[in-house]
Design a protein around this motif. Structure first.
Motif, PDB file in Angstrom:
ATOM      1  N   ARG A 108       0.872  -1.300   0.128  1.00 33.98           N
ATOM      2  CA  ARG A 108      -0.161  -0.102   0.209  1.00 33.98           C
ATOM      3  C   ARG A 108       0.824   1.357   0.041  1.00 33.98           C
ATOM      4  O   ARG A 108       0.630   2.102  -0.679  1.00 33.98           O
ATOM      5  CB  ARG A 108      -1.103   0.067   1.156  1.00 33.98           C
ATOM      6  N   ARG A 109       1.963   1.270   0.849  1.00 33.11           N
ATOM      7  CA  ARG A 109       2.693   2.453   1.078  1.00 33.11           C
ATOM      8  C   ARG A 109       3.563   2.785  -0.520  1.00 33.11           C
ATOM      9  O   ARG A 109       3.606   3.777  -0.935  1.00 33.11           O
ATOM     10  CB  ARG A 109       3.877   2.267   2.044  1.00 33.11           C
ATOM     11  N   ILE A 150       0.938   4.133  -2.740  1.00 34.93           N
ATOM     12  CA  ILE A 150       0.752   5.678  -2.538  1.00 34.93           C
ATOM     13  C   ILE A 150       2.039   6.507  -2.809  1.00 34.93           C
ATOM     14  O   ILE A 150       1.720   7.592  -3.484  1.00 34.93           O
ATOM     15  CB  ILE A 150       0.525   5.746  -1.145  1.00 34.93           C
ATOM     16  N   GLU A 151       3.216   5.886  -2.561  1.00 37.04           N
ATOM     17  CA  GLU A 151       4.400   6.968  -2.997  1.00 37.04           C
ATOM     18  C   GLU A 151       4.309   6.890  -4.472  1.00 37.04           C
ATOM     19  O   GLU A 151       4.817   7.989  -5.277  1.00 37.04           O
ATOM     20  CB  GLU A 151       5.696   5.956  -2.471  1.00 37.04           C
ATOM     21  N   THR A 154       1.912   7.023  -6.703  1.00 39.29           N
ATOM     22  CA  THR A 154       1.024   7.795  -7.200  1.00 39.29           C
ATOM     23  C   THR A 154       1.163   9.368  -6.755  1.00 39.29           C
ATOM     24  O   THR A 154       1.224  10.280  -7.663  1.00 39.29           O
ATOM     25  CB  THR A 154      -0.468   7.478  -6.281  1.00 39.29           C
ATOM     26  N   ILE A 155       1.891   9.566  -5.762  1.00 37.00           N
ATOM     27  CA  ILE A 155       2.315  10.801  -5.373  1.00 37.00           C
ATOM     28  C   ILE A 155       3.526  11.377  -6.280  1.00 37.00           C
ATOM     29  O   ILE A 155       3.437  12.508  -6.637  1.00 37.00           O
ATOM     30  CB  ILE A 155       2.947  10.907  -3.829  1.00 37.00           C
TER      31      ILE A 155
END
Length: 118
Positions: free
Chosen positions: A13-14, A17-18, A20-21
């Protein structure tokens, strides 16, 4: 039944998210109102009022107002004015189109009269 998101581990998940950022940051730079006003060449208050009341393109993240580079380009284009000819240029153009040709054509030094100096 469990959802696919519940199956993913914390590390996966991290990583998502990273990624995507990073993808979001590559495409757009988000400017604060003072930075955007400086980039556009206007006042910060005028820019804020335009975003709040006149429909200037902007992004709002909760209470934070942000402008992308594309937003700044669009605001500049919205307020771009085409050059208008001056009154003198209009008069010259009008005079040039309404002139009637004289019989002799161009003036020669012999036909030019000078006023005497007093």
């Amino acid at each position: 039944m469990t959802s696919p998101e519940a199956i993913r581990t914390g590390a996966e998940r991290r990583a998502i998210i990273e990624a995507t950022i990073r993808a979001l940051e590559q495409d757009e730079v988000m400017l604060t109102p003072p930075e955007a006003a400086r980039a556009i060449g206007c006042g910060e208050r005028w820019l804020r009022d335009g975003a709040n009341h006149r429909g200037f393109p902007h992004h709002r993240f909760g209470k934070f107002l942000r402008f992308s580079l594309q937003d700044c380009r669009e605001i500049r284009e919205i307020h771009r004015e085409m050059a208008r000819p001056s009154a003198l240029a209009k008069a010259r153009r009008r005079k040039a189109t309404t002139r009637k040709p004289t019989g002799s054509g161009t003036a020669t030094p012999a036909s030019v009269r000078l006023k005497p100096v007093a």
